[in-house]
Motif scaffolding. Structure first.
Motif, mmCIF file in Angstrom:
data_model
loop_
_atom_site.group_PDB
_atom_site.id
_atom_site.type_symbol
_atom_site.label_atom_id
_atom_site.label_comp_id
_atom_site.label_asym_id
_atom_site.label_seq_id
_atom_site.Cartn_x
_atom_site.Cartn_y
_atom_site.Cartn_z
ATOM 1 N N ASN A 254 0.831 -1.211 0.000
ATOM 2 C CA ASN A 254 0.000 0.000 0.000
ATOM 3 C C ASN A 254 0.862 1.257 0.000
ATOM 4 O O ASN A 254 0.589 2.216 -0.728
ATOM 5 N N LEU A 255 1.919 1.248 0.802
ATOM 6 C CA LEU A 255 2.779 2.435 0.861
ATOM 7 C C LEU A 255 3.489 2.629 -0.480
ATOM 8 O O LEU A 255 3.614 3.762 -0.971
ATOM 9 N N ALA A 256 3.909 1.521 -1.074
ATOM 10 C CA ALA A 256 4.655 1.604 -2.344
ATOM 11 C C ALA A 256 3.806 2.228 -3.445
ATOM 12 O O ALA A 256 4.336 2.791 -4.399
ATOM 13 N N MET A 257 2.483 2.108 -3.310
ATOM 14 C CA MET A 257 1.581 2.585 -4.378
ATOM 15 C C MET A 257 0.662 3.689 -3.859
ATOM 16 O O MET A 257 -0.451 3.868 -4.353
ATOM 17 N N LEU A 258 1.153 4.393 -2.886
ATOM 18 C CA LEU A 258 0.341 5.396 -2.181
ATOM 19 C C LEU A 258 -0.270 6.443 -3.128
ATOM 20 O O LEU A 258 0.362 6.874 -4.083
ATOM 21 N N ILE A 259 -1.520 6.803 -2.826
ATOM 22 C CA ILE A 259 -2.157 7.911 -3.542
ATOM 23 C C ILE A 259 -2.103 9.128 -2.623
ATOM 24 O O ILE A 259 -2.622 9.078 -1.503
ATOM 25 N N PRO A 260 -1.464 10.214 -3.046
ATOM 26 C CA PRO A 260 -1.349 11.381 -2.162
ATOM 27 C C PRO A 260 -2.723 11.923 -1.783
ATOM 28 O O PRO A 260 -3.667 11.856 -2.573
ATOM 29 N N PRO A 261 -2.838 12.479 -0.553
ATOM 30 C CA PRO A 261 -4.097 13.122 -0.163
ATOM 31 C C PRO A 261 -4.440 14.240 -1.156
ATOM 32 O O PRO A 261 -3.540 14.786 -1.815
ATOM 33 N N GLU A 262 -5.720 14.542 -1.200
ATOM 34 C CA GLU A 262 -6.206 15.496 -2.210
ATOM 35 C C GLU A 262 -5.439 16.817 -2.210
ATOM 36 O O GLU A 262 -5.100 17.351 -3.272
ATOM 37 N N ILE A 263 -5.130 17.317 -0.991
ATOM 38 C CA ILE A 263 -4.455 18.634 -0.955
ATOM 39 C C ILE A 263 -3.123 18.584 -1.701
ATOM 40 O O ILE A 263 -2.686 19.569 -2.278
ATOM 41 N N TYR A 264 -2.475 17.441 -1.668
ATOM 42 C CA TYR A 264 -1.193 17.329 -2.378
ATOM 43 C C TYR A 264 -1.404 17.061 -3.869
ATOM 44 O O TYR A 264 -0.658 17.558 -4.712
ATOM 45 N N ARG A 265 -2.420 16.266 -4.164
ATOM 46 C CA ARG A 265 -2.708 15.987 -5.595
ATOM 47 C C ARG A 265 -2.994 17.292 -6.321
ATOM 48 O O ARG A 265 -2.503 17.530 -7.419
ATOM 49 N N LYS A 266 -3.787 18.139 -5.644
ATOM 50 C CA LYS A 266 -4.164 19.417 -6.264
ATOM 51 C C LYS A 266 -2.932 20.279 -6.548
ATOM 52 O O LYS A 266 -2.879 20.994 -7.534
ATOM 53 N N LYS A 267 -1.962 20.171 -5.650
ATOM 54 C CA LYS A 267 -0.744 20.978 -5.849
ATOM 55 C C LYS A 267 0.164 20.377 -6.927
ATOM 56 O O LYS A 267 1.133 21.007 -7.338
ATOM 57 N N GLY A 268 -0.111 19.122 -7.300
ATOM 58 C CA GLY A 268 0.698 18.514 -8.351
ATOM 59 C C GLY A 268 1.685 17.467 -7.874
ATOM 60 O O GLY A 268 2.576 17.046 -8.612
ATOM 61 N N TYR A 269 1.547 17.025 -6.622
ATOM 62 C CA TYR A 269 2.413 15.943 -6.138
ATOM 63 C C TYR A 269 1.974 14.606 -6.738
ATOM 64 O O TYR A 269 0.780 14.363 -6.930
ATOM 65 N N LYS A 270 2.957 13.734 -6.990
ATOM 66 C CA LYS A 270 2.641 12.386 -7.468
ATOM 67 C C LYS A 270 3.549 11.390 -6.764
ATOM 68 O O LYS A 270 4.658 11.736 -6.370
ATOM 69 N N VAL A 271 3.060 10.161 -6.629
ATOM 70 C CA VAL A 271 3.906 9.100 -6.088
ATOM 71 C C VAL A 271 4.060 8.013 -7.140
ATOM 72 O O VAL A 271 3.082 7.592 -7.765
ATOM 73 N N TRP A 272 5.298 7.583 -7.334
ATOM 74 C CA TRP A 272 5.600 6.540 -8.320
ATOM 75 C C TRP A 272 6.134 5.302 -7.616
ATOM 76 O O TRP A 272 7.018 5.402 -6.774
ATOM 77 N N CYS A 273 5.609 4.160 -8.013
ATOM 78 C CA CYS A 273 6.077 2.904 -7.413
ATOM 79 C C CYS A 273 7.191 2.309 -8.280
ATOM 80 O O CYS A 273 7.003 2.071 -9.470
ATOM 81 N N VAL A 274 8.333 2.058 -7.658
ATOM 82 C CA VAL A 274 9.400 1.336 -8.371
ATOM 83 C C VAL A 274 9.365 -0.139 -7.961
ATOM 84 O O VAL A 274 9.616 -1.024 -8.770
ATOM 85 N N GLY A 275 9.042 -0.388 -6.704
ATOM 86 C CA GLY A 275 8.970 -1.777 -6.250
ATOM 87 C C GLY A 275 8.190 -1.874 -4.964
ATOM 88 O O GLY A 275 8.103 -0.899 -4.215
#
Ligand code: OXD
Ligand code: MN
Length: 588
Positions: A254-275
C-alpha cells in the motif's frame, strides 16, 4: 536452448535425480505461455475468470496444508553453522543434499520438468543476476513469467558462464512433513520440495532475491533488502526516492503505491512505485546509493486490498493476473476477498473450493491469499521501473507494527545509529508466515526470515557500506500503528502517510527542523501537515511523537536480550549505540 555446459550438465544431473517424462525449456514466448495456460486450465490447476471484467485472469487454489511460507522448514546450508548464524535454521550442506535427494528421487516421474531461465533485474544490466528454476509446476512457470523476466534473452545473456543460481523445485506430494526450502549460498543453489505456495516455490523472490542475494551482496559489496522503493514527485517535477523496509503484511504494498491526499494531488504531487517488496542497492559512480527492484511483478496479499487502501494495486489486478486462494464468485466468474468491499458474493466458493456462505462467519479468502500481477499494469508504476541504472535513494525507512513504543516517525542521528535503528525493528506477526499471529517479534531490517547469512555479520555489512557510500541516504523509522487506550489506530495511515514522507524528504534537504529525543530526532508537530485531516490535529501529532522513556527502557532491555541471542557477531558499534540509548534514557 543453450550450449552452456554448466547449465546442461546441471540439468542432466537434476533430470537423472527427478526422472521427469520430458523436459521443456521456457523460451518466454507468448505462444508458449498461452499453450501452458491452456494445459493448466485443462488440468484444472487454473480456472479462467470473466474475460470481460478480468481479461487474462485466472484463479488457483493451493492445497489446504500449503498456504504460506514455512520458516521452520527453511534452511541456510553453509559449511560452517556459524555462517548461517543463530537466526537461521541450519543444516550441513552434504547432509541436506543427501536428505533431499531421497525426496527428489523420481519425484517428477509422469510429469514434465520445465526449465525457466530468469533474470532478477533488467536483463544484462549491472544489477541483474540470472537464475534457472527447474520445476514440475506450470503454475510456477506462469507466476515466474509475471514476477521475473524469463526466457531466451536471459539464457542468451548468460552465454557460457557458470554464474547463475541453480533452483530445483518439485511439488512432489505436497507433503508438509517433508517440505523443505533449502538454500546453499556457497553453491548458488536453492532446493524447494513438497510445496506449491508462491513464497516457497517462486524461487526468484525470497529465496534468490533476498536470501542468496544478501549473501552475494555481502561478498560483492552491495545490498539485497526487503524494501519497497517509491518516488515522490513535487509540483516542480523533481522526484526523490525512498526505500523502506517493513515486516510482512505491514502495508508495504500500500505504501509503495500510495495515492497522495487530495491537498497534495491538487498541488501537483505524485507518487511513483518502483517496487513493493525487494530492493537491490549499489553504490553508483556518483557515490550515491542506487536501487532497482529486481522483480517484474507483484505477489501481493489480497485481503484488505480495496479502492481506498490501494486503488493502484487493485487496478493492477484487473488484467493478466493469477489469483491464489481467494473467493470465486460463481455468479459473474470474478473474485472476492475480505476487505475488498462490503458485498461478499452469495453464490461463491471459498479458498478451499467449498460452497461458501458469507454469513457463516468463516472467512472466504485465505488471509494470505494473493494476486500475482504485472508491475507494468500498475497505474503508478514509475517511468524509471525499467531503467537499468535504478534510482538514487535519498532516504531509507524502517518500520513495524508497534502499538505503543515507536513514535510516528523519528530520524537517526547518523548512519551508524540508523543501522542500530534498523537492527532493533520489531513487529507483530501476521498471516503471511505460518505460525502464531499477533506475537511481537524482533525483525531486524525486516530481514529475519530472509537474511542468507549470520545476522550480526549482516549488521556489520550495513556498517561497512556506510563507510563506502559517499553521499549517504538518511535513515528513519516510522510507525503507522500506534493505538489509543481503546486499541484504535491514532494515525489514519494509507495515503496520509505521504505527510510523514514529505517531512522525511524535507529533512534530507535540510528544509525541516527536528527535536532531539533519547531515541533520535522527531518532527516538531507543526511540521507534519494535518490540513484536510479529520480528527487529527497538531495535538494528535504531538501525542503520536511522544517517546515514553519507561516504555523505551523496557525496549532497551529487550534489545539487549535480542543482541545476546545473536551473540558476538553483533558489531561493537551497535553495542555502543545501545549503551548510548540507555544513557539517553537515564539522563534527566
Ligand atoms: C511477502 C512476505 O512479501 O511475506 O510475501 O514478506
Ligand atoms: Mn515481503
Amino acid at each position: 536452448m543453450t550450449s552452456n555446459k554448466f547449465v546442461n550438465t546441471w540439468i542432466e544431473e537434476m533430470k537423472a535425480l527427478t526422472t521427469p517424462d520430458s523436459v521443456v525449456w521456457i523460451d518466454g514466448s507468448e505462444a508458449q505461455i498461452e499453450a501452458l495456460t491452456q494445459q493448466s486450465l485443462a488440468a484444472g490447476e487454473l480456472q479462467k475468470l470473466n474475460g470481460e471484467k478480468l481479461p487474462n485472469c485466472y484463479i488457483h487454489r493451493t492445497a489446504v496444508n500449503d498456504v504460506a511460507r514455512v520458516e521452520h522448514r527453511t534452511f541456510i546450508c553453509t559449511r560452517k553453522k556459524e555462517d548461517a548464524g543463530p537466526t537461521n535454521n541450519w543444516m550441513d550442506p552434504a547432509e541436506c543434499y543427501e536428505k533431499l535427494r531421497k525426496l527428489y528421487k523420481g519425484s517428477m516421474k509422469g510429469r514434465t520438468m520445465y526449465v525457466i531461465p530468469y533474470s532478477m533485474g533488467i536483463v544484462g544490466s549491472e544489477f541483474a543476476k540470472i537464475g534457472i528454476e527447474l520445476t514440475d509446476s506450470i503454475y510456477v512457470v506462469l507466476n515466474m513469467n509475471i514476477m521475473t523476466r524469463i526466457g531466451k534473452t536471459v539464457i542468451d545473456s548468460l552465454g557460457d558462464q557458470s554464474d547463475f543460481v541453480k533452483g530445483l523445485h518439485s511439488k512432489a506430494d505436497i507433503d508438509e512433513e517433508n517440505r523443505y526450502i533449502c538454500h546453499f549460498p556457497e553453491d548458488n543453489t536453492i532446493w524447494s520440495i513438497n510445496s506449491g505456495y508462491g513464497g516457497n516455490v517462486l524461487l526468484g523472490k525470497k529465496c534468490f532475491a533476498l536470501r542468496i542475494a544478501s549473501f552475494l551482496g555481502r561478498n560483492e559489496g552491495w545490498m539485497a533488502e526487503h524494501m519497497l522503493i517509491l518516488g515522490i514527485e513535487n509540483p516542480q517535477g523533481e522526484i526523490k526516492y525512498i526505500a523502506a523496509a517493513f515486516p510482512s503484511a505491514c502495508g508495504k504494498t500500500n505504501l509503495a503505491m500510495l495515492i497522495p491526499p487530495e491537498i497534495y494531488r491538487k498541488k501537483g504531487y505524485k507518487v511513483w512505485c518502483v517496487g513493493d517488496d525487494i530492493a537491490w542497492l549499489r553504490i553508483g559512480p556518483d557515490g550515491r546509493l542506487w536501487a532497482v527492484n529486481p522483480e517484474n511483478g507483484f505477489f501481493g496479499v489480497a485481503p484488505g486490498t480495496n479502492e481506498k487502501s490501494n486503488p493502484n494495486a487493485l487496478a493492477a489486478t484487473k488484467r493478466d493476473t493469477i489469483f491464489t486462494n481467494v473467493v470465486h464468485n460463481l455468479d459473474d466468474n470474478t473474485v472476492w476477498w475480505e476487505g475488498l468491499d462490503k458485498n461478499p458474493p452469495k453464490n461463491a466458493l471459498n479458498w478451499k473450493g467449498e460452497k461458501w456462505d458469507p454469513d457463516s462467519g468463516e472467512k472466504g479468502a485465505h488471509p494470505n491469499s494473493r494476486f500475482t500481477s504485472k508491475a507494468i499494469n500498475c497505474p503508478c508504476i514509475s517511468p524509471e521501473f525499467n531503467n537499468p541504472n535504478g534510482v538514487p535513494i535519498s532516504a531509507l525507512v524502517f518500520g513495524g507494527r508497534r502499538a505503543k513504543t515507536a513514535p510516528l516517525v523519528y530520524q537517526s542521528t547518523d548512519w551508524q545509529h540508523g543501522v542500530f535503528v534498523g537492527s532493533i525493528m520489531a513487529s507483530e506477526t501476521t498471516a503471511a508466515a505460518a505460525g502464531a499471529v499477533g506475537v511481537v517479534r524482533r525483525d531486524p531490517m525486516a530481514m529475519l526470515p530472509f537474511c542468507g547469512y549470520n545476522m550480526g555479520e549482516y549488521f556489520g555489512h550495513w556498517l561497512e557500506m556506510g563507510k563506502k557510500i559517499k553521499k549517504l541516504p538518511k535513515i528513519f523509522n516510522v510507525n503507522w500503528f500506534r493505538t489509543d487506550e481503546a486499541g484504535d489506530f491514532i494515525w489514519p495511515g494509507f495515503g496520509d502517510n505521504m505527510r510523514v514522507l514529505l517531512w522525511i524528504l524535507d529533512r534530507c534537504e535540510d528544509k525541516a527542523d527536528a527535536v532531539r529525543t533519547p531515541i533520535g530526532y522527531v518532527p516538531d508537530p507543526k511540521d507534519i501537515n494535518t490540513e484536510g485531516l479529520e480528527g487529527v490535529t497538531e495535538a494528535t501529532v504531538k501525542e503520536l511523537l511522544t517517546v515514553d522513556k519507561d516504555v523505551w527502557k523496557q525496549e532497551a532491555a529487550g534489545i539487549k536480550e535480542f543482541y545476546a541471542s545473536i551473540g558476538d557477531t553483533i558489531p561493537k558499534e551497535l553495542h555502543a549505540e545501545l549503551d548510548q540509548l540507555q544513557k539517553n534514557l537515564d539522563a534527566k
